[in-house]
Design an enzyme around this catalytic site. Sequence first.
Site, PDB file in Angstrom:
ATOM      1  N   LYS A 185       8.151  31.700  14.490  1.00  0.00           N
ATOM      2  CA  LYS A 185       8.084  31.112  15.779  1.00  0.00           C
ATOM      3  C   LYS A 185       9.060  29.970  15.154  1.00  0.00           C
ATOM      4  CE  LYS A 185       6.266  33.981  18.708  1.00  0.00           C
ATOM      5  NZ  LYS A 185       7.241  34.382  19.492  1.00  0.00           N
TER       6      LYS A 185
ATOM      7  N   ASP B  77      13.091  49.838  18.704  1.00  0.00           N
ATOM      8  CA  ASP B  77      12.100  49.165  17.517  1.00  0.00           C
ATOM      9  C   ASP B  77      13.285  47.937  16.709  1.00  0.00           C
ATOM     10  OD1 ASP B  77      10.153  48.190  15.364  1.00  0.00           O
ATOM     11  OD2 ASP B  77      10.760  50.251  14.701  1.00  0.00           O
TER      12      ASP B  77
ATOM     13  N   TYR C 212       2.746  34.213  11.848  1.00  0.00           N
ATOM     14  CA  TYR C 212       2.909  33.647  13.711  1.00  0.00           C
ATOM     15  C   TYR C 212       3.977  32.239  13.296  1.00  0.00           C
ATOM     16  CZ  TYR C 212       3.050  33.688  18.128  1.00  0.00           C
ATOM     17  OH  TYR C 212       3.149  33.796  19.568  1.00  0.00           O
TER      18      TYR C 212
ATOM     19  N   SER D 152       6.907  29.501  21.053  1.00  0.00           N
ATOM     20  CA  SER D 152       6.025  29.899  21.141  1.00  0.00           C
ATOM     21  C   SER D 152       5.739  28.313  21.363  1.00  0.00           C
ATOM     22  CB  SER D 152       5.077  30.267  20.444  1.00  0.00           C
ATOM     23  OG  SER D 152       3.321  30.287  20.477  1.00  0.00           O
TER      24      SER D 152
HETATM   25  N1  NAP Z   1       0.423  35.894  25.566  1.00  0.00           N
HETATM   26  C1  NAP Z   1       0.828  34.562  24.808  1.00  0.00           C
HETATM   27  O1  NAP Z   1      -0.455  33.372  25.096  1.00  0.00           O
HETATM   28  C2  NAP Z   1       1.777  34.182  24.396  1.00  0.00           C
HETATM   29  C3  NAP Z   1       1.821  32.468  24.060  1.00  0.00           C
HETATM   30  C4  NAP Z   1       2.844  32.079  23.348  1.00  0.00           C
HETATM   31  C5  NAP Z   1       3.985  32.848  22.622  1.00  0.00           C
HETATM   32  N2  NAP Z   1       4.154  34.472  23.130  1.00  0.00           N
HETATM   33  C6  NAP Z   1       5.261  34.943  22.962  1.00  0.00           C
HETATM   34  O2  NAP Z   1       5.523  36.259  24.111  1.00  0.00           O
HETATM   35  C7  NAP Z   1       5.934  36.928  23.578  1.00  0.00           C
HETATM   36  C8  NAP Z   1       4.977  38.263  24.156  1.00  0.00           C
HETATM   37  O3  NAP Z   1       3.573  37.882  23.336  1.00  0.00           O
HETATM   38  P1  NAP Z   1       2.059  39.060  24.524  1.00  0.00           P
HETATM   39  O4  NAP Z   1       1.428  38.057  23.721  1.00  0.00           O
HETATM   40  O5  NAP Z   1       3.066  38.385  26.029  1.00  0.00           O
HETATM   41  O6  NAP Z   1       2.691  40.043  24.239  1.00  0.00           O
HETATM   42  P2  NAP Z   1       1.868  41.372  23.654  1.00  0.00           P
HETATM   43  O7  NAP Z   1       1.042  41.791  24.447  1.00  0.00           O
HETATM   44  O8  NAP Z   1       1.614  41.104  22.790  1.00  0.00           O
HETATM   45  O9  NAP Z   1       3.087  42.669  23.765  1.00  0.00           O
HETATM   46  C9  NAP Z   1       3.975  42.115  22.338  1.00  0.00           C
HETATM   47  C10 NAP Z   1       4.785  42.916  22.722  1.00  0.00           C
HETATM   48  O10 NAP Z   1       6.150  43.097  21.457  1.00  0.00           O
HETATM   49  C11 NAP Z   1       6.570  44.483  21.996  1.00  0.00           C
HETATM   50  N3  NAP Z   1       6.967  45.087  20.122  1.00  0.00           N
HETATM   51  C12 NAP Z   1       6.114  44.868  19.367  1.00  0.00           C
HETATM   52  N4  NAP Z   1       7.027  45.454  18.362  1.00  0.00           N
HETATM   53  C13 NAP Z   1       8.300  45.952  18.626  1.00  0.00           C
HETATM   54  C14 NAP Z   1       9.029  46.022  17.829  1.00  0.00           C
HETATM   55  N5  NAP Z   1       9.049  46.339  16.244  1.00  0.00           N
HETATM   56  N6  NAP Z   1       9.942  46.951  18.280  1.00  0.00           N
HETATM   57  C15 NAP Z   1      10.159  46.374  20.135  1.00  0.00           C
HETATM   58  N7  NAP Z   1       8.921  45.730  20.825  1.00  0.00           N
HETATM   59  C16 NAP Z   1       7.972  45.219  19.345  1.00  0.00           C
HETATM   60  C17 NAP Z   1       5.328  45.689  22.582  1.00  0.00           C
HETATM   61  O11 NAP Z   1       6.129  46.660  22.315  1.00  0.00           O
HETATM   62  P3  NAP Z   1       5.897  47.935  21.999  1.00  0.00           P
HETATM   63  O12 NAP Z   1       4.285  48.097  20.826  1.00  0.00           O
HETATM   64  O13 NAP Z   1       5.908  48.876  23.303  1.00  0.00           O
HETATM   65  O14 NAP Z   1       6.658  47.998  20.821  1.00  0.00           O
HETATM   66  C18 NAP Z   1       5.330  44.803  23.441  1.00  0.00           C
HETATM   67  O15 NAP Z   1       5.478  44.911  24.343  1.00  0.00           O
HETATM   68  C19 NAP Z   1       5.405  37.485  21.952  1.00  0.00           C
HETATM   69  O16 NAP Z   1       6.852  36.691  21.724  1.00  0.00           O
HETATM   70  C20 NAP Z   1       4.869  36.610  22.088  1.00  0.00           C
HETATM   71  O17 NAP Z   1       5.084  35.720  20.415  1.00  0.00           O
HETATM   72  C21 NAP Z   1       2.882  34.820  23.667  1.00  0.00           C
END
Ligand code: NAP
Length: 294
Positions: free
Chosen positions: A167, A71, A163, A150
């Site tokens: 970022k 966490d 958010y 991001s």
């Molecule tokens: N998807 C997109 O389009 C996009 C675009 C730009 C940037 N990003 C960035 O890419 C990263 C992943 O995003 P996503 O949207 O692909 O994934 P997501 O499905 O939103 O997954 C989020 C991940 O973060 C973990 N997490 C959240 N709170 C946590 C905590 N307190 N401790 C440890 N782990 C934690 C979750 O795991 P648990 O709940 O199991 O702990 C999960 O594995 C993020 O940093 C996001 O800002 C994503």
Amino acid sequence: MNHQNTVWVTGASSGLGLHTAMALRDAGWAVIAGARSFGDRTGQRAEKAASDASDGTKPADFSGMHLLPLDVMDMGSVRAFRDRALEISPRVDAVVQCAGMLVLGSCEETDPEEFRRVMDTNFLGMVRVNQAALPLMRSQGGGRIVLFSSINGLLGIPFQNAYTASKHAIEGYAEGLQMEVRPFGIQVTLIEPGDHRSGSSRYRPHARAMGPSSPYAEEFSRTTEKIHHDETHGSDPDVLGRKVADLLSRPKAPFRKRIASPDQHLAVWVHKFLPARLNEQILRSYYLKGKAEE
Ligand SMILES: NC(=O)c1ccc[n+]([C@@H]2O[C@H](COP(=O)([O-])OP(=O)(O)OC[C@H]3O[C@@H](n4cnc5c(N)ncnc54)[C@H](OP(=O)(O)O)[C@@H]3O)[C@@H](O)[C@H]2O)c1
């Protein structure tokens, strides 16, 4: 690459973190994956795999990874993760930080506590994990730190303010971090993804106040629909994972790596070079299409 190289990946239970962890594992890294809910995910593996496959993305596969509870909001949990990781491998050649979440809401109505939760996860979470990894990297003479920012680390959009703030914090923090740690042989890379069809709605709650009586209700609903549409029709997370693995296989990586569609590259360019008012009009009309401008 030396096949003994070890990488810690945070937020590896889902989304871009999961796809990056799989790509690194496939590239020969020893992956130590951290998240809070591997239990759920491994238990629901078939279901998750099916839903990933229906998106056209690679099915979730945790095989060959070391899954540890983490966490990032809790320094005790981060230290326990580090200690257990060191029992698995005495080195940490790279840390890839993907843990993140967002709360959608207006600036006016998002509770400071909701802002705090986003900052605590996305920004302070990175600070904590870096503080656990940096002494190890310094003592072993180098390492790689990859931080997931991001497009929203570069420009703001309505109702994604907590958010966006988190970022932007990461972007500024990473610049100073790189200057401090380069003399120790440590390289920092910011990954700036555009929309990818990887995110889970469980990490995108609406602020508690965003009900039908909110003065922003109509624009909020339109914008969040657009955000959801763009993410579900976004780029392939598996491709992003392989790009990150490729960056880590090179001796030198860029400080910033944007992984986004051409129109999102254009949006960043427009934001950088056009006057603020014009940029605001373009983004407003994109997210609030059909609404007459004042
Ligand atoms: N998807 C997109 O389009 C996009 C675009 C730009 C940037 N990003 C960035 O890419 C990263 C992943 O995003 P996503 O949207 O692909 O994934 P997501 O499905 O939103 O997954 C989020 C991940 O973060 C973990 N997490 C959240 N709170 C946590 C905590 N307190 N401790 C440890 N782990 C934690 C979750 O795991 P648990 O709940 O199991 O702990 C999960 O594995 C993020 O940093 C996001 O800002 C994503």
